[in-house]
Design an enzyme around this catalytic site. Structure first.
Site, PDB file in Angstrom:
ATOM      1  N   SER A 132       0.814  -1.288  -0.055  1.00 37.73           N
ATOM      2  CA  SER A 132       0.040   0.063  -0.013  1.00 37.73           C
ATOM      3  C   SER A 132       0.835   1.185  -0.057  1.00 37.73           C
ATOM      4  O   SER A 132       1.942   1.482   0.965  1.00 37.73           O
ATOM      5  CB  SER A 132      -0.748  -0.015   1.254  1.00 37.73           C
ATOM      6  OG  SER A 132      -1.358   1.325   1.619  1.00 37.73           O
ATOM      7  N   GLY A 133       0.599   2.099  -0.773  1.00 43.63           N
ATOM      8  CA  GLY A 133       1.051   3.409  -1.021  1.00 43.63           C
ATOM      9  C   GLY A 133       0.917   4.243   0.316  1.00 43.63           C
ATOM     10  O   GLY A 133       1.883   5.076   0.950  1.00 43.63           O
ATOM     11  N   LEU A 134      -0.319   4.454   0.584  1.00 42.30           N
ATOM     12  CA  LEU A 134      -0.903   5.008   2.049  1.00 42.30           C
ATOM     13  C   LEU A 134       0.025   4.498   3.009  1.00 42.30           C
ATOM     14  O   LEU A 134       0.569   5.093   3.927  1.00 42.30           O
ATOM     15  CB  LEU A 134      -2.098   5.101   2.225  1.00 42.30           C
ATOM     16  CG  LEU A 134      -2.528   5.420   3.513  1.00 42.30           C
ATOM     17  CD1 LEU A 134      -2.312   6.991   3.435  1.00 42.30           C
ATOM     18  CD2 LEU A 134      -4.232   4.994   3.772  1.00 42.30           C
TER      19      LEU A 134
ATOM     20  N   ASP B 235       0.627  10.669   1.531  1.00 42.48           N
ATOM     21  CA  ASP B 235       0.440   9.870   0.408  1.00 42.48           C
ATOM     22  C   ASP B 235       0.441  10.615  -0.913  1.00 42.48           C
ATOM     23  O   ASP B 235      -0.463  10.485  -1.757  1.00 42.48           O
ATOM     24  CB  ASP B 235      -0.796   8.870   0.620  1.00 42.48           C
ATOM     25  CG  ASP B 235      -0.955   7.979  -0.539  1.00 42.48           C
ATOM     26  OD1 ASP B 235      -0.023   7.404  -1.241  1.00 42.48           O
ATOM     27  OD2 ASP B 235      -2.177   7.278  -0.473  1.00 42.48           O
TER      28      ASP B 235
ATOM     29  N   ASP C 276       1.396  -0.956  -4.763  1.00 47.54           N
ATOM     30  CA  ASP C 276       0.657  -0.082  -5.343  1.00 47.54           C
ATOM     31  C   ASP C 276       1.440   0.916  -5.900  1.00 47.54           C
ATOM     32  O   ASP C 276       2.147   1.531  -5.298  1.00 47.54           O
ATOM     33  CB  ASP C 276      -0.108   0.522  -4.238  1.00 47.54           C
ATOM     34  CG  ASP C 276      -0.784   1.841  -4.182  1.00 47.54           C
ATOM     35  OD1 ASP C 276      -1.115   2.498  -5.454  1.00 47.54           O
ATOM     36  OD2 ASP C 276      -1.225   2.311  -3.342  1.00 47.54           O
TER      37      ASP C 276
ATOM     38  N   ASP D  64       1.037   3.851  -7.380  1.00 49.30           N
ATOM     39  CA  ASP D  64       0.455   5.070  -7.617  1.00 49.30           C
ATOM     40  C   ASP D  64       0.065   5.395  -9.375  1.00 49.30           C
ATOM     41  O   ASP D  64      -0.581   4.816  -9.802  1.00 49.30           O
ATOM     42  CB  ASP D  64       1.531   6.437  -6.882  1.00 49.30           C
ATOM     43  CG  ASP D  64       1.228   6.059  -5.596  1.00 49.30           C
ATOM     44  OD1 ASP D  64       0.587   5.611  -4.953  1.00 49.30           O
ATOM     45  OD2 ASP D  64       2.392   6.645  -4.969  1.00 49.30           O
TER      46      ASP D  64
ATOM     47  N   GLU E  23      -2.843   3.772 -11.103  1.00 50.48           N
ATOM     48  CA  GLU E  23      -3.925   4.602 -10.859  1.00 50.48           C
ATOM     49  C   GLU E  23      -4.143   5.723 -12.183  1.00 50.48           C
ATOM     50  O   GLU E  23      -3.121   6.346 -12.278  1.00 50.48           O
ATOM     51  CB  GLU E  23      -4.455   5.011  -9.529  1.00 50.48           C
ATOM     52  CG  GLU E  23      -3.587   6.072  -8.869  1.00 50.48           C
ATOM     53  CD  GLU E  23      -3.577   6.249  -7.657  1.00 50.48           C
ATOM     54  OE1 GLU E  23      -3.427   5.216  -6.599  1.00 50.48           O
ATOM     55  OE2 GLU E  23      -3.906   7.074  -7.304  1.00 50.48           O
TER      56      GLU E  23
ATOM     57  N   LYS F 114       0.096  12.384  -7.084  1.00 49.52           N
ATOM     58  CA  LYS F 114      -1.258  12.081  -6.527  1.00 49.52           C
ATOM     59  C   LYS F 114      -1.533  12.453  -5.196  1.00 49.52           C
ATOM     60  O   LYS F 114      -0.774  12.513  -4.335  1.00 49.52           O
ATOM     61  CB  LYS F 114      -1.631  10.417  -6.958  1.00 49.52           C
ATOM     62  CG  LYS F 114      -0.380   9.405  -6.449  1.00 49.52           C
ATOM     63  CD  LYS F 114      -0.446   9.355  -4.981  1.00 49.52           C
ATOM     64  CE  LYS F 114      -1.888   9.032  -4.349  1.00 49.52           C
ATOM     65  NZ  LYS F 114      -2.189   7.432  -4.061  1.00 49.52           N
TER      66      LYS F 114
ATOM     67  N   ASN G 200      -4.204  10.856  -1.936  1.00 40.14           N
ATOM     68  CA  ASN G 200      -4.978   9.665  -1.637  1.00 40.14           C
ATOM     69  C   ASN G 200      -6.249   9.725  -1.759  1.00 40.14           C
ATOM     70  O   ASN G 200      -6.870  11.101  -1.714  1.00 40.14           O
ATOM     71  CB  ASN G 200      -4.840   9.248   0.047  1.00 40.14           C
ATOM     72  CG  ASN G 200      -5.296   8.116   0.450  1.00 40.14           C
ATOM     73  OD1 ASN G 200      -6.608   8.156   0.797  1.00 40.14           O
ATOM     74  ND2 ASN G 200      -4.706   7.051   0.401  1.00 40.14           N
ATOM     75  N   SER G 201      -6.921   8.821  -2.301  1.00 44.28           N
ATOM     76  CA  SER G 201      -8.438   8.800  -3.012  1.00 44.28           C
ATOM     77  C   SER G 201      -9.360   9.236  -1.890  1.00 44.28           C
ATOM     78  O   SER G 201     -10.465   9.742  -2.143  1.00 44.28           O
ATOM     79  CB  SER G 201      -8.669   7.509  -3.138  1.00 44.28           C
ATOM     80  OG  SER G 201      -7.919   7.126  -4.363  1.00 44.28           O
TER      81      SER G 201
ATOM     82  N   ARG H 252      -6.037   0.907 -12.182  1.00 48.35           N
ATOM     83  CA  ARG H 252      -7.017   1.214 -11.329  1.00 48.35           C
ATOM     84  C   ARG H 252      -7.913   2.548 -11.851  1.00 48.35           C
ATOM     85  O   ARG H 252      -7.266   3.528 -12.346  1.00 48.35           O
ATOM     86  CB  ARG H 252      -6.301   1.662 -10.226  1.00 48.35           C
ATOM     87  CG  ARG H 252      -7.125   2.424  -8.947  1.00 48.35           C
ATOM     88  CD  ARG H 252      -6.136   2.495  -7.784  1.00 48.35           C
ATOM     89  NE  ARG H 252      -6.495   3.419  -6.927  1.00 48.35           N
ATOM     90  CZ  ARG H 252      -6.179   3.702  -5.666  1.00 48.35           C
ATOM     91  NH1 ARG H 252      -5.211   2.680  -5.195  1.00 48.35           N
ATOM     92  NH2 ARG H 252      -6.597   4.716  -4.583  1.00 48.35           N
TER      93      ARG H 252
ATOM     94  N   HIS I 223     -12.489   1.576  -7.724  1.00 48.29           N
ATOM     95  CA  HIS I 223     -12.222   1.995  -6.535  1.00 48.29           C
ATOM     96  C   HIS I 223     -13.530   3.009  -6.028  1.00 48.29           C
ATOM     97  O   HIS I 223     -14.094   3.758  -7.048  1.00 48.29           O
ATOM     98  CB  HIS I 223     -11.091   2.984  -6.146  1.00 48.29           C
ATOM     99  CG  HIS I 223     -10.473   3.109  -4.812  1.00 48.29           C
ATOM    100  ND1 HIS I 223     -11.323   2.178  -3.547  1.00 48.29           N
ATOM    101  CD2 HIS I 223      -9.781   3.876  -4.188  1.00 48.29           C
ATOM    102  CE1 HIS I 223     -10.427   2.502  -2.562  1.00 48.29           C
ATOM    103  NE2 HIS I 223      -9.721   3.516  -2.827  1.00 48.29           N
TER     104      HIS I 223
HETATM  105  C1  SPV Z   1      -3.424   2.314  -0.772  1.00 53.00           C
HETATM  106  O1  SPV Z   1      -3.418   1.588   0.254  1.00 53.00           O
HETATM  107  O2  SPV Z   1      -2.377   3.290  -0.586  1.00 53.00           O
HETATM  108  C2  SPV Z   1      -4.439   2.759  -1.708  1.00 53.00           C
HETATM  109  C3  SPV Z   1      -5.963   2.485  -1.327  1.00 53.00           C
HETATM  110  O3  SPV Z   1      -4.012   3.392  -2.934  1.00 53.00           O
HETATM  111  S1  SPV Z   1      -6.516   3.876  -0.903  1.00 53.00           S
HETATM  112  O4  SPV Z   1      -5.865   4.399   0.195  1.00 53.00           O
HETATM  113  O5  SPV Z   1      -7.896   3.637  -0.822  1.00 53.00           O
HETATM  114  O6  SPV Z   1      -6.270   4.885  -2.120  1.00 53.00           O
HETATM  115 MG    MG Z   2      -2.382   4.175  -2.783  1.00 59.49          MG
END
Ligand code: SPV
Ligand code: MG
Length: 539
Positions: free
Chosen positions: A42-44, A54, A81, A83, A110, A116, A118-119, A155, A186
């Site tokens: 996970s990027g986050l 993130d 991930d 990004d 994505e 980027k 975070n979503s 994504r 997502h």
């Molecule tokens: C991550 O885990 O970094 C993701 C999922 O990309 S989210 O945080 O939902 O974007």
């Molecule tokens: Mg991410």
């Protein structure tokens, strides 16, 4: 199976599969141990674990370094991930190559813009990537992979940015055509409505991956029923670590003590297990075998009081008597340590609390009053292995005596002082008969022990010398000593037996004991008079 093939199989599996987030080597290993078949890099979580945002604040090579630790720590596949691919198609090409080199099974990119966000943050303000440009990035990634099973997951962020179902479907189709192995769709809603609507239209055109961070109350059966391939639990390892660390830090801070937290945190034993310390120990047995043989153990018998020293040993055992400012034991430990001997065991008994040196293994003979040397030695039986020095604790000798002993190659060697006549005081000592007396010639033949007698007085009897209480064994010699010790320990009179009985037992079973003659250069501290002599041993 290759990690890439494992990931491909997960994506294409007809049953619902799960990936769990990890953000470093340790969390990745824990995820695998929990039974997960794959990991979401996970990027986050990777950013958060470094306390950065993130927003591509970590460089892509920093991410690469972390995911390499995760990959090394595990046997299950990692979907990183990635990004936005950290740039355009060209950066994506290099990313795929580097991930393959690090045995990462796949990457998810994505359709947003670098850097980027975070979503779940300010999502409606997030611009989406140009669809054609993003297709080129997917194609560039697929064209760069060396392993056919490496997976590129595309994504779709159309729902996140508020573009709706049609845009999501249009992009998903384009990405699939560009070569994506799966689509990650997502949603930030607390219900899976967007996802389920998408699935109804999408059917089973290619595998679909989801991240139900916000719609977590949805039972997984719903996802199964709608033909989802893979569910990602995206950040819960990182979040559980945050909660646990906050609790521990504040408790320890407030209490100024570890007491409250000690049994609530993982034991060090568990940490060492997770680090695979056991594997290292096994490897050491294979690769350091030579070294293990070379490793020298030392056992010092220091359980007795030395009651003949009366007042001097009222509060301390005789090995703790000071000679020129240093205790006998301290001198002995220093000498052994100077020779690189690290595995030192001391058998304590009388006033054991007086002996407290660091980096020493202690064995306590609490029956010291009614037992003798062999009972003490038996306690350290497991230390009699490989090259081993056994020494009385109340002797001092010059450095070269130890040096010469270590140079001897026979299986069992004892140090014998040929100058028995220097003994002015008649008391119990280990007098020996040998295969030949000491001569001063340079190339004298090897001398062997014939008999040891622990005698009170010389009694007019002629001896070849006195064993000073110092011996060395090789691995084979140690084995013989252990066997003799075990045999003697079966005897009812074992508690009265001394080292001299052990040597005689070895001789009786046909074991050869080499004699290393010295001329003085040592003394024991059995009498007050000896203490007077110790000034000579100040070095
Ligand atoms: C991550 O885990 O970094 C993701 C999922 O990309 S989210 O945080 O939902 O974007
Ligand atoms: Mg991410």
């Amino acid at each position: 199976m290759k990690k890439t093939a494992q990931l491909r199989r997960l994506l294409q599996s007809p049953t619902l599969e799960f990936l769990m987030e990890a953000h470093n080597g340790l969390s990745a290993r824990i995820v695998e141990e929990a039974g997960f078949k794959g990991i979401w890099g996970s990027g986050l979580s990777i950013s958060a674990s470094q306390a950065v945002r993130d927003n591509n604040e970590l460089s892509w090579t920093e991410v690469l370094d972390i995911v390499e630790f995760m990959s090394d720590a595990t046997t299950i596949p990692i979907l990183l991930d990635g990004d936005t691919g950290y740039g355009n198609f060209n950066n994506m090409r290099r990313l795929v190559k580097k991930l393959e080199e690090r045995n990462v099974a796949g990457v998810c990119i994505e359709d947003k813009l670098f850097p980027k966000t975070n979503s779940f943050l300010r999502s409606t303000q997030q611009p989406l990537a140009d669809m054609e440009e993003f297709c080129g990035k997917i194609k560039a990634g697929k064209d760069s992979q060396g392993d056919d099973d490496f997976c590129v997951v595309a994504r779709v962020e159309a729902f996140i940015a508020g573009w709706g179902l049609q845009e999501a479907l249009k992009r998903a189709s384009a990405y699939q055509e560009a070569g994506a192995d799966a689509i990650l769709i997502h949603s930030k809603l607390s219900k899976p409505d967007e996802i389920l609507a998408f699935m109804k239209q999408w059917g089973n055109r290619c595998p679909v991956v989801i991240v139900p961070t916000k719609y977590y109350t949805t039972p997984s059966q719903v996802f199964r029923d709608h033909g989802i391939s893979v569910v990602i639990w995206a950040n819960h390892m990182m979040r559980s670590a945050v909660t646990a660390m906050q609790k521990t830090a504040s408790k320890v801070h407030d209490a100024e003590s570890l007491l409250e937290v000690e049994d609530k945190v993982a034991s060090l034993v568990e940490v060492f297990r997770l680090q695979r310390d056991e594997e290292l120990q096994e490897a050491e047995k294979i690769y350091l075998r030579e070294k293990e043989h070379e490793r020298i153990h030392a056992i010092i018998l220091a359980a007795s009081r030395g009651s003949e020293l009366r007042e001097m040993t009222r509060d301390i055992p005789k090995s703790m008597i000071k000679v020129n400012g240093k205790t006998l034991l301290e001198k002995m430990l220093g000498m052994l340590q100077d020779r690189g001997i690290r595995d030192i065991s001391v058998i304590r008994g009388y006033k054991k609390e007086a002996i407290q040196f660091p980096n020493v293994t202690y064995f306590d003979n609490d029956k010291y009053e009614n037992t003798n040397e062999l009972s003490s030695l038996l306690l350290a039986k497991n230390k009699i292995e490989g090259t081993c020095i056994v020494s009385y604790g109340d002797i001092i000798y010059r450095k070269h005596v130890l040096g010469n002993l270590l140079d001897e190659e026979s299986d069992i060697v004892i140090v014998v002082d040929a100058l028995t006549e220097r003994r002015q005081i008649l008391r119990k000592s280990d007098f020996v008969h040998c295969s030949r007396p000491y001569t001063r010639s340079y190339d004298e033949e090897a001398a062997y022990l014939k008999q040891v007698r622990f005698l009170e007085i010389l009694n007019g009897e002629k001896f070849d010398g006195e064993w000073i209480g110092l011996m060395k064994t090789t691995a084979r010699g140690s084995e013989a000593v252990r066997a003799a010790l075990e045999k003697l320990s079966q005897k009812s009179e074992f508690c009265r037996l001394n080292m001299s009985d052990l040597l005689n037992e070895l001789l009786a079973t046909g074991v050869q004991i080499r004699v290393l003659y010295i001329e003085g250069h040592w003394l024991d501290v059995d009498t007050l008079e000896d203490i007077g002599k110790t000034t000579a041993y100040s070095s």
